[in-house]
Design an enzyme around this catalytic site. Sequence first.
Site, mmCIF file in Angstrom:
data_model
loop_
_atom_site.group_PDB
_atom_site.id
_atom_site.type_symbol
_atom_site.label_atom_id
_atom_site.label_comp_id
_atom_site.label_asym_id
_atom_site.label_seq_id
_atom_site.Cartn_x
_atom_site.Cartn_y
_atom_site.Cartn_z
ATOM 1 N N SER A 106 15.874 21.893 -14.928
ATOM 2 C CA SER A 106 14.695 22.706 -15.211
ATOM 3 C C SER A 106 15.166 24.008 -15.820
ATOM 4 O O SER A 106 16.209 24.543 -15.431
ATOM 5 C CB SER A 106 13.940 22.978 -13.919
ATOM 6 O OG SER A 106 13.149 24.143 -14.053
ATOM 7 N N GLU B 57 10.202 9.016 -16.127
ATOM 8 C CA GLU B 57 8.833 9.478 -16.376
ATOM 9 C C GLU B 57 8.369 9.073 -17.773
ATOM 10 O O GLU B 57 7.216 8.671 -17.972
ATOM 11 C CB GLU B 57 8.748 10.993 -16.210
ATOM 12 C CG GLU B 57 8.971 11.440 -14.775
ATOM 13 C CD GLU B 57 9.168 12.940 -14.698
ATOM 14 O OE1 GLU B 57 8.170 13.653 -14.607
ATOM 15 O OE2 GLU B 57 10.321 13.399 -14.746
ATOM 16 N N LYS C 204 16.821 21.956 -9.712
ATOM 17 C CA LYS C 204 16.134 20.715 -10.049
ATOM 18 C C LYS C 204 17.015 19.677 -10.723
ATOM 19 O O LYS C 204 17.930 19.997 -11.481
ATOM 20 C CB LYS C 204 14.961 21.012 -10.988
ATOM 21 C CG LYS C 204 13.869 21.805 -10.323
ATOM 22 C CD LYS C 204 12.957 20.941 -9.505
ATOM 23 C CE LYS C 204 11.820 20.482 -10.381
ATOM 24 N NZ LYS C 204 10.824 19.769 -9.607
ATOM 25 N N HIS D 267 0.828 -1.225 0.000
ATOM 26 C CA HIS D 267 0.000 0.000 0.000
ATOM 27 C C HIS D 267 0.855 1.266 0.000
ATOM 28 O O HIS D 267 0.406 2.307 0.460
ATOM 29 C CB HIS D 267 -0.942 0.044 1.220
ATOM 30 C CG HIS D 267 -1.676 -1.237 1.490
ATOM 31 N ND1 HIS D 267 -2.940 -1.508 1.017
ATOM 32 C CD2 HIS D 267 -1.298 -2.367 2.161
ATOM 33 C CE1 HIS D 267 -3.319 -2.713 1.404
ATOM 34 N NE2 HIS D 267 -2.335 -3.271 2.088
#
Length: 480
Positions: A298, A311, A304, A177
């Site tokens: 970024s 992704e 970043k 979970h």
Amino acid sequence: MAQSASKSGGGNKSGGEGASGASTIWGGRFDGGPDAIMEEINASIEYDKRLANEDIAGSIAHVRMLAKQGIVSDDDANAIVGGLETVRDEIAAGDFEFKRSLEDIHMNVESRLADLIGPAAGRLHTARSRNDQVATDFKLWTRGAVDALSAGVKDLQAALIERAEEEAATVIPGFTHLQGAQPVTLGHYLLAYVEMLGRDRGRLEDCRRRLNECPLGVAALAGTSFPIDRHMTAETLGFARPTANSLDTVSDRDFALEFLAASTILAVHLSRFAEEMVIWCSQQFGFATFTDAFSTGSSIMPQKRNPDAAELVRAKVGRIAGAFQGLVIVMKGLPLTYGKDMQEDKEAVFDAADNIALAVAATAGMVRDVQFNKKRLAEDAARGFSTATDLADWLVRVLGMPFRQAHHVTGSLVAMAEEKGCALEDLGVDEMQKVDPAITADVYSVLGVENSVTSRTSYGGTAPENVTAQAKEARTRFLD
Ligand code: ARG
């Protein structure tokens, strides 16, 4: 050698003149040419040119067989083979002009062959049709894609096994979970993906085995009256045997569906790993980082370091599952035998094949690149009383308590530790004895994340010694 755009077939009528002039590819039956929009919707050359090598290989096998069976002369067969080899070279050199007016790869190759060798080219299409031709080409192409993909997955397994061996004893939190559950080893986690990928390769092998029957020679749908030898062409093209039913053969796209289905499941597996890497690389988790080689920055936030490859791998499943769904819907309810609907099979498969191969390669790159923050992983593995099950098991094993009672006693100990703001192993024996007087100091041997993972030696369990043994076994099962 560039092909001149205006040239039409040497003596035969295969040049094709496009939307305005009379269509010449259908011979005598047609006077008028297609409407521009008809030509546009009908043509597949923009994408099926990827089948050029398979198309030419199929044609060479076919004409050799025709010659051996005495259906065409050796001279014509030799001229055709020579011409096809030239076409192949022209295409490889980027010297071939693909014409939309010629609809597809089959007509483009045949037309150019006619330019090169004249009327003998017209004998190539004896005892076959584009229906068995396209099925043959597409099966050959898909078989190649299956083999390449399986090799890519094998390389990814190799990368995972290597890292698993390095991290056999590294403790990480195990989740259910997405809540901290029990400590496990990093090697064990990595080997979980090796198993999934092994099943993926099994599905690809199944797909390959079933698709490996040769359609060539079933002609349009009914077979042919020529005395062809389908076993010979099947063997030449590396198929196990010819297909058994001509109607089924020109209607079947199961092989493409199976490839897409297997690719979809594989993409799902990759997406789960990718998602975990995205989570692990977040500052909030801080379990892992990619080096510069697998990170992006970024344009606005200088601090970043984004896991873009992960992704994108996570996202690839969308278009791959979409390709499967798209082709399923094309095939659903399609009456036997061939329907032009089936021309819609290729783009989906090509796109899915390209993207699943890329996703597999990117995942292998990430596996080799990722840096694990072992200190942080070990700390987090200990959070949330993750060894409570070990404590309960100890009560059962050493004190002979029924598990349900042990569960209850452990619950009270967890509450006590929670109250004191400490870990289970930080409770004194005297304190523990307040909950159950039979508890002894031996209990500490199972508390603590290292002790916990070391004790899980059941087959398939997470103990470091298991991981080392399983990694070795995985090498034999998957890499030899
Ligand atoms: N381009 C066609 C396809 O991909 C080739 C087969 C055409 N056959 C036909 N009977 N029109 O399906």
